[in-house]
Design a protein around this motif. Structure first.
Motif, PDB file in Angstrom:
ATOM      1  N   ASN A  46      16.653 -12.200 -48.270  1.00 52.98           N
ATOM      2  CA  ASN A  46      16.972 -10.853 -47.803  1.00 52.98           C
ATOM      3  C   ASN A  46      18.096 -10.247 -48.631  1.00 52.98           C
ATOM      4  N   LEU A  47      17.916  -8.987 -49.023  1.00 54.90           N
ATOM      5  CA  LEU A  47      19.014  -8.224 -49.604  1.00 54.90           C
ATOM      6  C   LEU A  47      20.139  -8.165 -48.581  1.00 54.90           C
ATOM      7  N   PRO A  48      21.420  -8.349 -48.974  1.00 52.81           N
ATOM      8  CA  PRO A  48      22.505  -8.238 -47.997  1.00 52.81           C
ATOM      9  C   PRO A  48      22.392  -6.951 -47.198  1.00 52.81           C
ATOM     10  N   THR A  74      20.118 -15.613 -42.869  1.00 51.42           N
ATOM     11  CA  THR A  74      19.413 -15.391 -44.131  1.00 51.42           C
ATOM     12  C   THR A  74      17.946 -15.162 -43.804  1.00 51.42           C
ATOM     13  N   GLY A  75      17.143 -14.956 -44.845  1.00 50.34           N
ATOM     14  CA  GLY A  75      15.706 -14.903 -44.627  1.00 50.34           C
ATOM     15  C   GLY A  75      15.194 -16.237 -44.107  1.00 50.34           C
ATOM     16  N   SER A  76      14.006 -16.227 -43.531  1.00 45.87           N
ATOM     17  CA  SER A  76      13.438 -17.442 -42.947  1.00 45.87           C
ATOM     18  C   SER A  76      12.339 -17.998 -43.838  1.00 45.87           C
ATOM     19  N   PHE A  77      12.268 -19.319 -43.913  1.00 45.25           N
ATOM     20  CA  PHE A  77      11.149 -20.006 -44.559  1.00 45.25           C
ATOM     21  C   PHE A  77      10.879 -19.496 -45.975  1.00 45.25           C
ATOM     22  N   ALA A 119      27.677  -5.793 -31.445  1.00 48.67           N
ATOM     23  CA  ALA A 119      27.335  -6.913 -32.315  1.00 48.67           C
ATOM     24  C   ALA A 119      26.232  -6.511 -33.280  1.00 48.67           C
ATOM     25  N   VAL A 120      26.257  -7.107 -34.468  1.00 51.66           N
ATOM     26  CA  VAL A 120      25.245  -6.871 -35.488  1.00 51.66           C
ATOM     27  C   VAL A 120      24.862  -8.201 -36.119  1.00 51.66           C
ATOM     28  N   THR A 121      23.716  -8.190 -36.788  1.00 52.88           N
ATOM     29  CA  THR A 121      23.301  -9.323 -37.604  1.00 52.88           C
ATOM     30  C   THR A 121      23.523  -8.964 -39.064  1.00 52.88           C
ATOM     31  N   PHE A 122      24.129  -9.881 -39.822  1.00 52.69           N
ATOM     32  CA  PHE A 122      24.335  -9.675 -41.256  1.00 52.69           C
ATOM     33  C   PHE A 122      23.435 -10.667 -41.986  1.00 52.69           C
ATOM     34  N   GLU A 123      22.407 -10.134 -42.645  1.00 52.22           N
ATOM     35  CA  GLU A 123      21.473 -10.950 -43.412  1.00 52.22           C
ATOM     36  C   GLU A 123      21.923 -11.009 -44.870  1.00 52.22           C
ATOM     37  N   LEU A 161      33.093 -14.087 -35.879  1.00 51.27           N
ATOM     38  CA  LEU A 161      32.158 -14.306 -36.972  1.00 51.27           C
ATOM     39  C   LEU A 161      31.424 -15.605 -36.704  1.00 51.27           C
ATOM     40  N   THR A 162      30.095 -15.539 -36.589  1.00 53.54           N
ATOM     41  CA  THR A 162      29.303 -16.730 -36.283  1.00 53.54           C
ATOM     42  C   THR A 162      28.238 -16.933 -37.344  1.00 53.54           C
ATOM     43  N   ALA A 163      27.864 -18.182 -37.547  1.00 52.26           N
ATOM     44  CA  ALA A 163      26.812 -18.520 -38.511  1.00 52.26           C
ATOM     45  C   ALA A 163      26.211 -19.854 -38.102  1.00 52.26           C
ATOM     46  N   GLY A 164      25.152 -20.230 -38.782  1.00 52.66           N
ATOM     47  CA  GLY A 164      24.538 -21.528 -38.535  1.00 52.66           C
ATOM     48  C   GLY A 164      23.817 -21.625 -37.213  1.00 52.66           C
ATOM     49  N   ILE A 165      23.445 -20.497 -36.596  1.00 54.65           N
ATOM     50  CA  ILE A 165      22.579 -20.584 -35.412  1.00 54.65           C
ATOM     51  C   ILE A 165      21.236 -21.170 -35.817  1.00 54.65           C
ATOM     52  N   HIS A 166      20.779 -20.823 -37.020  1.00 50.49           N
ATOM     53  CA  HIS A 166      19.662 -21.522 -37.663  1.00 50.49           C
ATOM     54  C   HIS A 166      20.273 -22.502 -38.657  1.00 50.49           C
ATOM     55  N   GLY A 167      20.027 -23.778 -38.436  1.00 49.42           N
ATOM     56  CA  GLY A 167      20.761 -24.811 -39.156  1.00 49.42           C
ATOM     57  C   GLY A 167      20.537 -24.866 -40.647  1.00 49.42           C
ATOM     58  N   ASP A 168      19.465 -24.247 -41.154  1.00 44.83           N
ATOM     59  CA  ASP A 168      19.194 -24.294 -42.594  1.00 44.83           C
ATOM     60  C   ASP A 168      19.704 -23.058 -43.326  1.00 44.83           C
ATOM     61  N   GLU A 169      20.360 -22.136 -42.633  1.00 38.33           N
ATOM     62  CA  GLU A 169      20.835 -20.899 -43.260  1.00 38.33           C
ATOM     63  C   GLU A 169      22.312 -21.076 -43.613  1.00 38.33           C
TER      64      GLU A 169
END
Length: 421
Positions: free
Chosen positions: A203-205, A196-199, A249-253, A105-113
């Motif tokens: 995004n709906l889960p 998450t969504g950007s800028f 692998a998948v992305t979970f928004e 489980l990974t997160a924070g690849i984009h530091g503001d999410e």
């Protein structure tokens, strides 16, 4: 006399020797049709012993050994002195007492999410390794550079999620991506990357996955009633690079950047817990209940089948001004329905944004100042899994906006190479 013995004594001695020889237990072939001595008597079944449990060995990762039934928090830094001035990335490893897959489980690849940061932290520390079959590796903050600054990007404004699997001799983004891929991702059997969504978009889960890959398709079936959206992904994304080397692998928004949203976080945590039960990594708490089962209540409480949104498109604003939405995330809309309006505060002119197709709002911009061409609403069209897979396999024209768009009101010059999808 014969050697001190009479004829009668000699005959008696010879008879005794012959009788002893005849009484010896010499191995002989069993009679024809006789059963071997090891076969149990008729009517008695041979006992079946349960298979021996698979031996679980310590996991070697980041120069440490994590023994079965324990949790260990490690630290990861990219090599080459890249992040000596930064805090290290925490890596929480829960090594199960029983054999099973390795779920990353990974997160924070984009530091503001930061929704994903809390999701991974909560899951990594809540799992009980003594009752776990398999291993959970949680990395809540991959991009510590961006997280410490509240930024999506690395210090050179590169998007880390466009550089996997990276290179040892490329840019700083490529080197960080390569180090993380080799040190962490290579240990995974499957991976979920949280975003998450950007800028100022939400995004709906939802799970985004390449449904043309059979292993990825099977992986998506474990997320319960979470929305699944087919997306090939962009070159350099972590999920694309992991799948390419045989790690589904998948992305979970879930939600929007720069804020913590309890409802979206709770929904994502529940989805991963369902996934772990589907993978037989943890027990279903309802399965061990001793109380009688009410079939009616089970049918009412069971989650509905996961809808899959194949065709999705972003609807853009055709004018600049103040964007005010008229719909909410997750709402179903009709073709021609008004999604929002853009107000020019100088001329006091309102222009409406209409839905070009029927669908469901799976992503949308927060109310803000926008420029012409800004991607404001993401609509998804519901379909069946079979139709999604069939149409995903067919050649499709490139989407106008893939994944989450990089454009924003104050977007950098597209020629600088920093903002691209």
């Amino acid at each position: 006399m014969f050697g001190g013995l009479s004829r009668q004594g000699l005959a008696l001695a010879l008879g005794m020797l012959a009788g002893a020889a005849a009484a010896q237990d010499f191995p002989v072939d069993p009679p024809a049709g006789a059963q071997p001595a090891t076969t149990p008597p008729a009517g008695i079944a041979k006992p079946e012993l349960p298979p021996a449990p698979e031996l679980v060995t310590p996991l070697a990762i980041l120069d440490r050994l994590v023994v079965p039934g324990t949790r260990l928090q490690l630290e990861w830094r990219p090599g080459g002195g890249i992040s000596n001035a930064e805090i290290p990335s925490p890596v929480i490893v829960a090594r199960g007492a029983m054999a099973g897959p390795v779920l990353c489980l990974t997160a924070g690849i984009h530091g503001d999410e930061i929704n994903g940061v809390e999701i991974v932290r909560r899951l990594s520390h809540s799992v009980d390794p003594t009752r776990l079959a398999g291993t959970v590796i949680g990395v809540p903050i991959v991009n510590v550079f961006g997280y410490s600054r509240g930024s999506r990007y690395l210090p050179d404004r590169r998007d880390l999620n466009r550089y996997f699997p990276g290179s040892r001799h490329g840019s700083i983004a490529s080197r960080i991506a390569n180090g993380f891929f080799q040190d962490i991702v290579r240990h995974c059997d499957m991976l979920v990357d949280f975003h998450t969504g950007s800028f100022e978009r939400s995004n709906l889960p939802q799970v985004r996955a390449d449904l043309t890959n059979p292993e990825v398709l099977e992986f998506t079936r474990g997320f319960g009633s979470t929305v699944v959206l087919h997306s090939d992904g962009n070159k350099g994304m972590l999920r694309v690079a992991a799948t390419a080397v045989g790690i589904p692998a998948v992305t979970f928004e879930a939600g929007a950047p720069t804020r913590l949203e309890p409802a979206e976080i709770a929904q994502a945590v529940s989805a991963i817990e369902r996934l772990m039960m589907k993978l037989a990594m943890r027990e279903d708490p309802q399965a061990k209940s001793d109380s009688p089962i009410d079939i009616t209540s089970v049918m009412l409480e069971a989650p509905e089948p996961a809808p899959i949104f194949l065709d999705s498109r972003w609807v853009r604003a055709n004018s600049g001004g103040l964007l005010i939405s008229d719909v909410s995330l997750g709402q179903r809309v009709l073709a021609g329905q008004r999604l929002g309006r853009v107000i020019d505060p100088v001329s006091n002119v309102e222009r409406f944004i209409l839905a070009p197709v029927p669908g469901r709002v799976i992503g949308m911009s927060q109310n803000q100042a926008v420029l012409p061409g800004y991607a404001a609403f993401h609509l998804g069209t519901e379909t069946s899994e079979q139709q999604a897979v069939r149409e995903a396999a067919e050649p499709q024209p490139p989407a106008a906006v893939a994944e989450d768009p990089e454009d924003r009101p104050e977007a950098a010059d597209s020629d600088d190479g920093a903002d691209f999808e």
